[in-house]
Design an enzyme around this catalytic site. Structure first.
Site, PDB file in Angstrom:
ATOM      1  N   ASP A 137      38.715  40.536  49.242  1.00 26.11           N
ATOM      2  CA  ASP A 137      38.217  40.184  47.925  1.00 26.11           C
ATOM      3  C   ASP A 137      38.695  38.752  47.647  1.00 26.11           C
ATOM      4  O   ASP A 137      39.711  38.317  48.192  1.00 26.11           O
ATOM      5  CB  ASP A 137      38.780  41.150  46.883  1.00 26.11           C
ATOM      6  N   ASP A 384      42.692  43.850  45.108  1.00 26.89           N
ATOM      7  CA  ASP A 384      43.746  44.027  44.100  1.00 26.89           C
ATOM      8  C   ASP A 384      43.261  44.665  42.804  1.00 26.89           C
ATOM      9  O   ASP A 384      44.074  45.001  41.948  1.00 26.89           O
ATOM     10  CB  ASP A 384      44.383  42.673  43.769  1.00 26.89           C
ATOM     11  N   ASP A 388      37.760  46.931  43.361  1.00 24.54           N
ATOM     12  CA  ASP A 388      37.939  46.972  44.813  1.00 24.54           C
ATOM     13  C   ASP A 388      38.286  48.371  45.312  1.00 24.54           C
ATOM     14  O   ASP A 388      38.207  48.630  46.515  1.00 24.54           O
ATOM     15  CB  ASP A 388      39.058  46.012  45.239  1.00 24.54           C
TER      16      ASP A 388
END
Length: 516
Positions: A137, A384, A388
């Site tokens: 990400d 995080d 996600d």
């Protein structure tokens, strides 16, 4: 504050306990071997007795056994086979097989915990060692997540709200200019109009974002605070109504009698915003510089574009390039940001442009991970945030940043407590080291039993004329288990890998030392 089972320490303890009690696939294989090991050994013991009894009590060994010394040692043709049979039972050691995996996993996950890497047991370990592709990400993972508003590009002066200064067409009145007859005065009027417009843009933006925890919202509130806008400031924020967060697009709300929209191009299209000329040019200009462009619309018309910068983490380039060039792992980046900003960040840290997937909605992340897995990749997902979490759970191994959300931690198999990207390198190397130790333990346990059982069964007795006493067999069995434990405990001497700075990013940004 959090108490009891909700504290960070309690969560870490639960993770470690889960890790040390879980089973890897190789442990299940060991359990299957151990399940049949005992009946096989009993069968081997009985077979040993029967074979030796038949050999000694028939004419098969006539002319040979007369030279053997077992009668002087107090054995006869029936008790010597019994000695061999008992020694087989005693020396066989399923314990070494059973201890090979859990001891290595327990010690290895303990080492990881000391290094700030929490591993949820055997399965993530087994998956991590074979990872072929890592998906990152962007925001808060590869970047610091500490966003800053660097640009406020006004698209008009309509918000200045001063008819005597600014006309509807945003031109300074010719009569005003003639009256004043001063270029300096004209410039001051324009600057004042821009200042008022900027303040109003930031005021409405801050009102819209005041309840959000998103990094972009924090950046906007900080910028507004610098202009004296915010709670406890010269101009406090008003409560908003009809607030709605549009996933992957932006937010919208009402401040007083003013409708505010903030977001990307999808936000503009979804809400039928009247796009002021120059809006997309301003967004593209900011995106080409690696900034996130947020369009601010007031009463259905774009009034400004905010440029928001989030710098890559210092260790991002080092981590990405070691993964690619040392471990041979493909690196991909997923982001809901636009493609220009995403590629600027990717170029900065060394991710190939072809591996950058932008404008991804949360549901798109999990689909991308599924696609990579369907292509045969062993995928690790690093993230995080709440968005996600599905992708972390879908990946072969999910890796959560310690500073991220609890939901991400729960979905991941590995948690980086210190939030350092370089710990990904340590986690993969540690997983390989632990698994190598497990295989070594298995090799020893299987090798020991393969050699010890025939020796105890007396296969070498015709040559050595010496039988293995049961007490020696018992000592050898115990030594086998101790040797496996010692092998696993040697993991405590594990040293994390270090990498030269040549794999990192040059100070100019985007240039990789490894290319030289």
């Amino acid at each position: 504050g959090e108490v009891g089972e909700d504290t960070a320490l309690a969560q870490i303890i639960r993770l470690v306990e889960t890790a040390q009690s879980s089973k890897a696939a190789i442990q299940e294989f060991a359990d299957r071997i151990a399940a049949v090991f005992t009946p096989v050994v009993i069968a081997a013991s009985v077979t040993t007795y029967v074979v030796w009894a038949l050999l000694l009590n028939t004419s098969a060994l006539d002319g040979i056994k007369e030279d053997w010394s077992y009668p002087e040692q107090g054995f006869n043709d029936w008790t010597l086979p019994l000695l061999f049979s008992i020694s087989v039972l005693v020396i066989a050691c399923p314990c070494a097989l059973g201890l090979a995996t859990p001891t290595a996993v327990m010690v290895g996950t303990g080492v990881g915990a000391r290094l700030g890497i929490l591993i949820r047991g055997g399965e993530p370990l087994e998956q991590a060692k074979d990872v072929t592709c890592i998906v990152f990400d962007k925001t808060g993972t590869l970047t610091r997540g500490e966003m800053v508003v660097t640009d406020v590009l006004l698209l008009s002066d309509r918000l200045a709200g001063e008819p005597e200064d600014v006309s509807e067409e945003n031109d300074i009145s010719t009569e005003k200019e003639n009256c004043c007859g001063s270029d300096d005065h004209r410039e001051s009027v324009v600057l004042e109009a821009r200042h008022k417009s900027t303040e109003k843009v930031m005021y409405y933006s801050a009102c819209a974002e005041q309840s959000s925890e998103h990094p972009i919202a924090k950046a906007i509130l900080t910028k507004a605070g610098d202009l004296g806008i915010g709670q406890g400031q010269t101009r406090p924020l008003d409560e908003v109504e009809n607030f709605e967060a549009e996933v992957g697009k932006g937010v919208k709300c009402t401040v007083g009698n003013v409708t505010v929209h903030m977001g990307n191009r999808r936000c503009l299209a979804a809400n039928d915003i009247d796009v002021t000329p120059g809006t997309f040019d301003a967004m593209e200009y900011l995106e080409n510089m690696g900034r996130t462009a947020v369009a601010v619309s007031i009463n259905g018309r774009t009034e400004a574009v905010l440029g928001i910068m989030d710098h890559a983490k210092d260790e991002a380039a080092l981590t990405v390039n070691v993964l690619q060039h040392v471990f041979g792992i493909k690196v991909h980046m997923l982001t809901g940001d636009n493609i220009r900003t995403a590629r600027a960040v990717a170029h900065d840290i060394g991710i190939p442009a072809a591996n950058v997937i932008a404008d991804v909605l949360p549901a798109g992340k999990i689909e991308y991970v599924k696609r990579l897995r369907s292509e045969g990749e062993r995928v690790a997902m690093v993230g995080d945030g709440v968005n996600d979490s599905p992708a972390l759970a879908e990946a072969d191994v999910g890796i959560a940043i310690g500073s991220g959300t609890k939901i991400a931690h729960e979905a991941a198999g590995i948690v980086l407590v210190n939030s350092k990207l370089t710990d990904i390198l340590v986690a993969i190397d540690l997983a390989k080291t632990i698994y190598f130790r497990i295989r070594l333990n298995f090799l020893w346990a299987l090798g020991y039993n393969s050699l010890a059982i025939p020796v105890a069964a007396g296969i070498f007795y015709p040559m050595t004329h010496t039988a293995l006493p049961p007490y020696v067999a018992a000592f050898a069995m115990a030594l086998s288990s101790v040797s496996v434990l010692t092998s696993s405990l040697s993991l405590n001497r594990y040293k994390p890998p270090t990498f030269s700075k040549k794999y990192g990013r040059d100070i100019r940004g985007g240039e990789l030392g490894i290319e030289k």
